[in-house]
Write a protein that holds these residues in place. Sequence first.
Motif, PDB file in Angstrom:
ATOM      1  N   GLN A   1       0.848  -1.190   0.000  1.00 57.11           N
ATOM      2  CA  GLN A   1       0.000   0.000   0.000  1.00 57.11           C
ATOM      3  C   GLN A   1       0.883   1.240   0.000  1.00 57.11           C
ATOM      4  OE1 GLN A   1      -3.245  -0.287  -0.142  1.00 57.11           O
ATOM      5  NE2 GLN A   1      -3.916   1.822   0.081  1.00 57.11           N
ATOM      6  N   VAL A   2       0.533   2.183  -0.851  1.00 55.37           N
ATOM      7  CA  VAL A   2       1.281   3.441  -0.954  1.00 55.37           C
ATOM      8  C   VAL A   2       0.336   4.586  -0.625  1.00 55.37           C
ATOM      9  CG1 VAL A   2       2.510   4.992  -2.510  1.00 55.37           C
ATOM     10  CG2 VAL A   2       2.888   2.522  -2.650  1.00 55.37           C
ATOM     11  N   GLN A   3       0.765   5.445   0.249  1.00 56.06           N
ATOM     12  CA  GLN A   3       0.014   6.662   0.563  1.00 56.06           C
ATOM     13  C   GLN A   3       0.565   7.806  -0.263  1.00 56.06           C
ATOM     14  OE1 GLN A   3      -2.651   6.591   2.646  1.00 56.06           O
ATOM     15  NE2 GLN A   3      -2.297   4.391   2.884  1.00 56.06           N
ATOM     16  N   VAL A   4      -0.336   8.526  -0.898  1.00 56.89           N
ATOM     17  CA  VAL A   4       0.057   9.659  -1.726  1.00 56.89           C
ATOM     18  C   VAL A   4      -0.537  10.924  -1.124  1.00 56.89           C
ATOM     19  CG1 VAL A   4      -0.067  10.691  -4.018  1.00 56.89           C
ATOM     20  CG2 VAL A   4       0.169   8.210  -3.774  1.00 56.89           C
ATOM     21  N   GLU A   5       0.280  11.927  -0.982  1.00 58.01           N
ATOM     22  CA  GLU A   5      -0.185  13.170  -0.367  1.00 58.01           C
ATOM     23  C   GLU A   5       0.333  14.364  -1.154  1.00 58.01           C
ATOM     24  OE1 GLU A   5       0.941  13.575   3.684  1.00 58.01           O
ATOM     25  OE2 GLU A   5      -0.040  15.513   3.952  1.00 58.01           O
ATOM     26  N   GLU A   6      -0.594  15.203  -1.591  1.00 62.43           N
ATOM     27  CA  GLU A   6      -0.243  16.414  -2.326  1.00 62.43           C
ATOM     28  C   GLU A   6      -0.218  17.617  -1.376  1.00 62.43           C
ATOM     29  OE1 GLU A   6      -3.205  13.998  -4.920  1.00 62.43           O
ATOM     30  OE2 GLU A   6      -3.061  14.706  -2.862  1.00 62.43           O
ATOM     31  N   SER A   7       0.531  18.622  -1.762  1.00 61.19           N
ATOM     32  CA  SER A   7       0.544  19.892  -1.037  1.00 61.19           C
ATOM     33  C   SER A   7       1.001  20.989  -1.988  1.00 61.19           C
ATOM     34  CB  SER A   7       1.474  19.820   0.180  1.00 61.19           C
ATOM     35  OG  SER A   7       2.809  19.553  -0.224  1.00 61.19           O
ATOM     36  N   GLY A   8       0.806  22.224  -1.545  1.00 63.38           N
ATOM     37  CA  GLY A   8       1.307  23.349  -2.315  1.00 63.38           C
ATOM     38  C   GLY A   8       0.267  24.137  -3.080  1.00 63.38           C
ATOM     39  N   GLY A   9      -0.972  23.671  -3.058  1.00 65.79           N
ATOM     40  CA  GLY A   9      -2.007  24.414  -3.755  1.00 65.79           C
ATOM     41  C   GLY A   9      -2.326  25.725  -3.048  1.00 65.79           C
ATOM     42  N   GLY A  10      -3.114  26.544  -3.708  1.00 64.74           N
ATOM     43  CA  GLY A  10      -3.505  27.812  -3.114  1.00 64.74           C
ATOM     44  C   GLY A  10      -4.087  28.747  -4.136  1.00 64.74           C
ATOM     45  N   LEU A  11      -4.207  30.002  -3.720  1.00 60.51           N
ATOM     46  CA  LEU A  11      -4.766  31.052  -4.574  1.00 60.51           C
ATOM     47  C   LEU A  11      -3.626  31.913  -5.105  1.00 60.51           C
ATOM     48  CD1 LEU A  11      -7.134  32.771  -5.673  1.00 60.51           C
ATOM     49  CD2 LEU A  11      -7.124  33.971  -3.468  1.00 60.51           C
ATOM     50  N   ALA A  24       5.067  10.190  -1.805  1.00 56.87           N
ATOM     51  CA  ALA A  24       4.584   8.805  -1.841  1.00 56.87           C
ATOM     52  C   ALA A  24       5.292   8.028  -0.742  1.00 56.87           C
ATOM     53  CB  ALA A  24       4.875   8.169  -3.204  1.00 56.87           C
ATOM     54  N   SER A  25       4.499   7.523   0.190  1.00 61.67           N
ATOM     55  CA  SER A  25       5.095   6.808   1.309  1.00 61.67           C
ATOM     56  C   SER A  25       4.449   5.459   1.513  1.00 61.67           C
ATOM     57  CB  SER A  25       4.978   7.649   2.588  1.00 61.67           C
ATOM     58  OG  SER A  25       3.630   7.931   2.863  1.00 61.67           O
ATOM     59  N   PRO A  26       5.150   4.455   2.015  1.00 59.04           N
ATOM     60  CA  PRO A  26       6.529   4.556   2.415  1.00 59.04           C
ATOM     61  C   PRO A  26       7.513   4.671   1.249  1.00 59.04           C
ATOM     62  CG  PRO A  26       5.803   2.290   2.586  1.00 59.04           C
ATOM     63  CD  PRO A  26       4.584   3.112   2.248  1.00 59.04           C
ATOM     64  N   GLY A  27       7.102   4.259   0.065  1.00 60.66           N
ATOM     65  CA  GLY A  27       7.915   4.498  -1.113  1.00 60.66           C
ATOM     66  C   GLY A  27       9.289   3.860  -1.068  1.00 60.66           C
ATOM     67  N   VAL A  28       9.340   2.653  -0.560  1.00 60.37           N
ATOM     68  CA  VAL A  28      10.635   1.986  -0.438  1.00 60.37           C
ATOM     69  C   VAL A  28      11.317   1.859  -1.805  1.00 60.37           C
ATOM     70  CG1 VAL A  28      11.797  -0.144   0.237  1.00 60.37           C
ATOM     71  CG2 VAL A  28       9.909   0.741   1.620  1.00 60.37           C
ATOM     72  N   THR A  29      10.486   1.630  -2.832  1.00 59.21           N
ATOM     73  CA  THR A  29      11.030   1.512  -4.191  1.00 59.21           C
ATOM     74  C   THR A  29      10.565   2.685  -5.048  1.00 59.21           C
ATOM     75  OG1 THR A  29       9.154   0.115  -4.818  1.00 59.21           O
ATOM     76  CG2 THR A  29      11.155  -1.007  -4.066  1.00 59.21           C
ATOM     77  N   PHE A  30      10.510   3.846  -4.439  1.00 61.57           N
ATOM     78  CA  PHE A  30       9.967   5.039  -5.113  1.00 61.57           C
ATOM     79  C   PHE A  30      10.622   5.295  -6.460  1.00 61.57           C
ATOM     80  CE2 PHE A  30       7.834   9.017  -5.448  1.00 61.57           C
ATOM     81  CZ  PHE A  30       8.731   9.886  -6.055  1.00 61.57           C
ATOM     82  N   SER A  31      11.902   5.038  -6.553  1.00 65.98           N
ATOM     83  CA  SER A  31      12.613   5.338  -7.798  1.00 65.98           C
ATOM     84  C   SER A  31      12.082   4.537  -8.985  1.00 65.98           C
ATOM     85  CB  SER A  31      14.111   5.088  -7.635  1.00 65.98           C
ATOM     86  OG  SER A  31      14.367   3.729  -7.352  1.00 65.98           O
ATOM     87  N   THR A  32      11.331   3.497  -8.722  1.00 65.49           N
ATOM     88  CA  THR A  32      10.771   2.675  -9.805  1.00 65.49           C
ATOM     89  C   THR A  32       9.355   3.109 -10.185  1.00 65.49           C
ATOM     90  OG1 THR A  32       9.747   0.990  -8.398  1.00 65.49           O
ATOM     91  CG2 THR A  32      12.080   0.698  -8.939  1.00 65.49           C
ATOM     92  N   TYR A  33       8.787   4.030  -9.425  1.00 61.94           N
ATOM     93  CA  TYR A  33       7.398   4.440  -9.667  1.00 61.94           C
ATOM     94  C   TYR A  33       7.302   5.373 -10.872  1.00 61.94           C
ATOM     95  CZ  TYR A  33       6.473   3.155  -4.732  1.00 61.94           C
ATOM     96  OH  TYR A  33       6.375   2.511  -3.531  1.00 61.94           O
ATOM     97  N   GLY A  34       6.238   5.219 -11.603  1.00 66.09           N
ATOM     98  CA  GLY A  34       5.843   6.270 -12.515  1.00 66.09           C
ATOM     99  C   GLY A  34       4.988   7.249 -11.732  1.00 66.09           C
TER     100      GLY A  34
END
Length: 126
Positions: A1-11, A24-34
């Motif tokens: 299971q991968v948790q994805v969290e965005e931030s930085g939006g605004g007006l 993307a967490s825990p993202g142990v193999t994050f470098s392989t993700y698209g």
Amino acid sequence: QVQVEESGGGLVQAGGSLRLSCLASPGVTFSTYGMAWYRRPPGEKRELATMVASITKDLETDYASSVQGRFTLYRDNANKKVYLQMNSLKPEDTAMYYCKATVPGVRGLYGDLDYYGPGTQVVVSA
């Protein structure tokens, strides 16, 4: 299971800039993700979100024609993040922005798995 969290939006005013982040967490193999960003304009259903930008594990990027030359997507594998730098923002860029992580499948066992975050709102005023 991968948790994805965005931030930085605004007006922001038209012509301004924002930088969206996606973890993307825990993202142990994050470098392989698209990784990719999608957006959904106000009033549209989430399933109608369109792809804004994507980046492969090999750093190949692809952009929607509407953002080409204004948006830049890059990744920081050490911190398991991707960033979407958005410049020269226009009112039509107003949308909920979603990050997607695609975890490679295992041949013969299962296919690629997509995980989405809850989104971050971007509002560009005229």
